[in-house]
Design an enzyme around this catalytic site. Structure first.
Site, short mmCIF file in Angstrom:
data_model
loop_
_atom_site.label_atom_id
_atom_site.label_comp_id
_atom_site.label_asym_id
_atom_site.label_seq_id
_atom_site.Cartn_x
_atom_site.Cartn_y
_atom_site.Cartn_z
N ARG A 103 0.85 -1.31 -0.05
CA ARG A 103 0.01 -0.12 -0.13
C ARG A 103 0.75 1.42 -0.10
O ARG A 103 0.61 2.16 -0.67
CB ARG A 103 -0.76 -0.07 1.35
N HIS A 107 0.41 4.50 -2.55
CA HIS A 107 0.26 5.66 -1.90
C HIS A 107 1.51 6.75 -2.22
O HIS A 107 1.35 7.98 -2.55
CB HIS A 107 -0.17 5.67 -0.29
N ASN A 137 -3.53 8.34 4.97
CA ASN A 137 -2.48 7.63 5.67
C ASN A 137 -2.14 7.93 7.04
O ASN A 137 -1.84 7.00 7.59
CB ASN A 137 -1.16 8.49 4.88
N HIS A 237 -6.57 -5.89 -2.10
CA HIS A 237 -7.68 -6.04 -0.67
C HIS A 237 -7.78 -7.31 -0.44
O HIS A 237 -8.68 -7.48 0.28
CB HIS A 237 -8.71 -5.29 -1.12
C1 HEM Z 1 -8.97 1.53 -5.94
C2 HEM Z 1 -9.31 2.19 -5.09
C3 HEM Z 1 -8.51 2.17 -3.50
C4 HEM Z 1 -9.35 2.38 -2.38
C5 HEM Z 1 -10.79 3.08 -2.17
C6 HEM Z 1 -8.50 1.78 -1.39
C7 HEM Z 1 -8.81 2.24 0.08
C8 HEM Z 1 -8.47 1.47 1.12
C9 HEM Z 1 -8.57 1.66 2.67
C10 HEM Z 1 -9.91 2.46 3.02
C11 HEM Z 1 -8.04 0.78 3.40
C12 HEM Z 1 -8.14 0.67 4.61
C13 HEM Z 1 -7.19 1.63 5.45
C14 HEM Z 1 -7.40 1.74 6.99
O1 HEM Z 1 -8.36 1.35 7.33
O2 HEM Z 1 -6.45 2.14 7.70
C15 HEM Z 1 -6.88 0.26 2.23
C16 HEM Z 1 -6.22 -0.95 2.72
C17 HEM Z 1 -5.30 -1.33 1.97
N1 HEM Z 1 -5.24 -1.21 0.46
FE1 HEM Z 1 -6.37 0.15 -0.67
N2 HEM Z 1 -7.42 1.09 -1.73
C18 HEM Z 1 -7.59 1.21 -3.04
C19 HEM Z 1 -6.54 0.82 -4.00
C20 HEM Z 1 -5.51 -0.09 -3.64
C21 HEM Z 1 -4.43 -0.34 -4.40
C22 HEM Z 1 -4.16 0.08 -5.78
C23 HEM Z 1 -3.69 -1.01 -3.51
C24 HEM Z 1 -2.27 -1.93 -3.88
C25 HEM Z 1 -1.77 -2.20 -5.12
C26 HEM Z 1 -4.14 -1.16 -2.20
C27 HEM Z 1 -3.45 -1.77 -1.38
C28 HEM Z 1 -4.06 -1.95 -0.03
C29 HEM Z 1 -3.59 -2.68 1.11
C30 HEM Z 1 -2.38 -3.71 1.02
C31 HEM Z 1 -4.26 -2.52 2.30
C32 HEM Z 1 -3.98 -3.01 3.77
C33 HEM Z 1 -3.05 -2.19 4.46
C34 HEM Z 1 -2.67 -2.73 5.71
O3 HEM Z 1 -2.97 -3.66 6.13
O4 HEM Z 1 -1.84 -2.10 6.25
N3 HEM Z 1 -5.26 -0.50 -2.21
N4 HEM Z 1 -7.32 0.44 1.05
#
Ligand code: HEM
Length: 360
Positions: A103, A107, A137, A237
């Site tokens: 992530r 970002h 973030n 996700h």
């Molecule tokens: C398509 C639009 C996307 C949205 C709206 C989105 C939104 C989010 C949100 C809201 C979270 C949870 C954050 C939290 O609760 O603190 C999250 C987690 C995550 N996202 Fe996305 N995301 C998107 C695309 C992506 C992309 C493109 C990637 C990587 C290629 C990605 C990888 C991740 C990962 C791996 C997590 C878990 C992070 C952790 O456990 O620390 N996301 N995302």
């Protein structure tokens, strides 16, 4: 709850200046990161619609090359091995850090290009309200310590050669490999330089959990990535965790068994984290797409992938044909790593000594 939101909105208004209203309903702000009660309006001074709605050409990554640190001008042949070891050690201890590193790369690349701006706490202009403080973030990104450990070991071996931006890219590649049990291998050319600026308000270029399909597609097009790549990258996700605040408004739209489980886990506390993929929480696989079909995903933005015929076709293909998503994910991650890169000869760029602050 209402009080908490009011405070958040005020803080956003104060700290962000021109925050963004998404133009997709008056109660969704900051490109899908903030959901207000239906009577609420986005913070004053909001940019009415920050998105260009333009299709930016695909990033070319000109100036990047494979094995970059094996050549004479930038010689540090140990660099990739050092990052790999640091990532493996961290992910073996806690798979969630691997999710965090993937992530972090996303970002980083979506704001000012893949230039390590997401890592900064001290910038050239002296701004301390950096990307790390932005709503997507703050209290959320993780894995910084792995980048710092790798950077320290690399600086000890070959000072001033390897950029933090490249370390972030290598770390995302290595985390993808470990979490997929070697099934996802992202080609990662290098040669990125580090930027010298970072601003919290620019994190509104990242789509948020309350984004609808148009906003998701526009946010990716704005970086030169297609809707197909958006669907492919959303598959990340399938690992990591998320806070209840981003999905507690939509239990009714989820599979009832999962909704009941999540409701119990959240227990009314919006700050609680839960696994994103209830089926294979720590494996980078195509399970996410099955979850989308089964209404077992957390966010509006995940569920939105069923809102057009094109995206439904991609979701179904990714869910059903073994290995297809993995190959697409490798390509899409490579493309993402080319967004807005600063390379040798770019102005306002450097190789930082410490990843969290610019050189003097
Ligand atoms: C398509 C639009 C996307 C949205 C709206 C989105 C939104 C989010 C949100 C809201 C979270 C949870 C954050 C939290 O609760 O603190 C999250 C987690 C995550 N996202 Fe996305 N995301 C998107 C695309 C992506 C992309 C493109 C990637 C990587 C290629 C990605 C990888 C991740 C990962 C791996 C997590 C878990 C992070 C952790 O456990 O620390 N996301 N995302």
């Amino acid at each position: 709850m209402a009080n908490k939101l009011a405070v958040l909105v005020t803080l956003l208004a104060l700290s962000l200046g021109p925050a963004a209203s998404q133009g997709q309903g008056s109660n969704i702000c900051f490109n899908g990161w903030l959901r207000l009660p239906s009577s609420g309006t986005c913070p004053r001074g909001s940019r009415p619609d920050f998105r260009t709605r333009q299709r930016v050409p695909a990033p070319t990554g000109e100036g990047l090359s494979f094995g970059y640190y094996n050549n004479n001008n930038s010689y540090c042949p140990q660099a990739e091995r050092i990052v790999k070891d640091a990532v493996k050690k961290a992910v073996d201890q806690n798979p969630g850090i691997g999710a965090g590193l993937i992530r972090l790369f996303f970002h980083d690349c979506f704001v000012r290009g893949c230039d390590g701006s997401v890592l900064l706490t001290a910038t050239a202009s002296g701004n301390s309200d950096t990307e790390r403080e932005g709503p997507p973030n703050k209290d959320s990104l993780r894995g910084f310590e792995v980048i710092d450990a790798a950077k320290a070991a690399i600086e000890a071996a070959c000072p001033g050669i390897v950029s933090c931006a490249d370390i972030v890219a290598f770390a995302a590649r290595d985390a993808s490999s470990v979490l997929s049990n070697g099934r996802v291998n992202v080609p990662t050319p290098a040669g990125r330089l580090d930027g010298r600026e970072s601003f919290a308000n620019e994190t509104d270029q990242l789509p948020g959990p309350f984004s609808n399909l148009t906003a998701l597609e526009d946010s990716f097009w704005a970086k030169g990535l297609s809707p197909d790549e958006m669907v492919t990258l959303s598959g990340a996700h399938t690992i990591g965790h998320a806070k209840c605040q981003f999905f507690s408004s939509r239990f009714a739209d989820m599979d009832p068994t999962l909704a009941a489980k999540l409701k119990a886990q959240c227990n009314g506390n919006d700050g609680t984290f839960v696994d994103q993929d209830d089926v294979t929480p720590n494996v980078l696989d195509s399970q996410y797409y099955k979850n989308v079909i089964d209404k077992k995903v957390l966010f509006d933005s995940d569920a939105a992938l069923t809102n057009s015929t094109d995206t439904v076709t991609q979701v179904t293909d990714n869910a059903n044909s073994a290995g297809a998503w993995e190959r697409k994910f490798e390509k899409a991650m490579e493309s993402m790593g080319k967004i807005g890169v600063k390379v040798r000869g770019s102005s306002g760029a450097e190789i930082r000594k410490v990843c969290s602050r610019v050189n003097n």
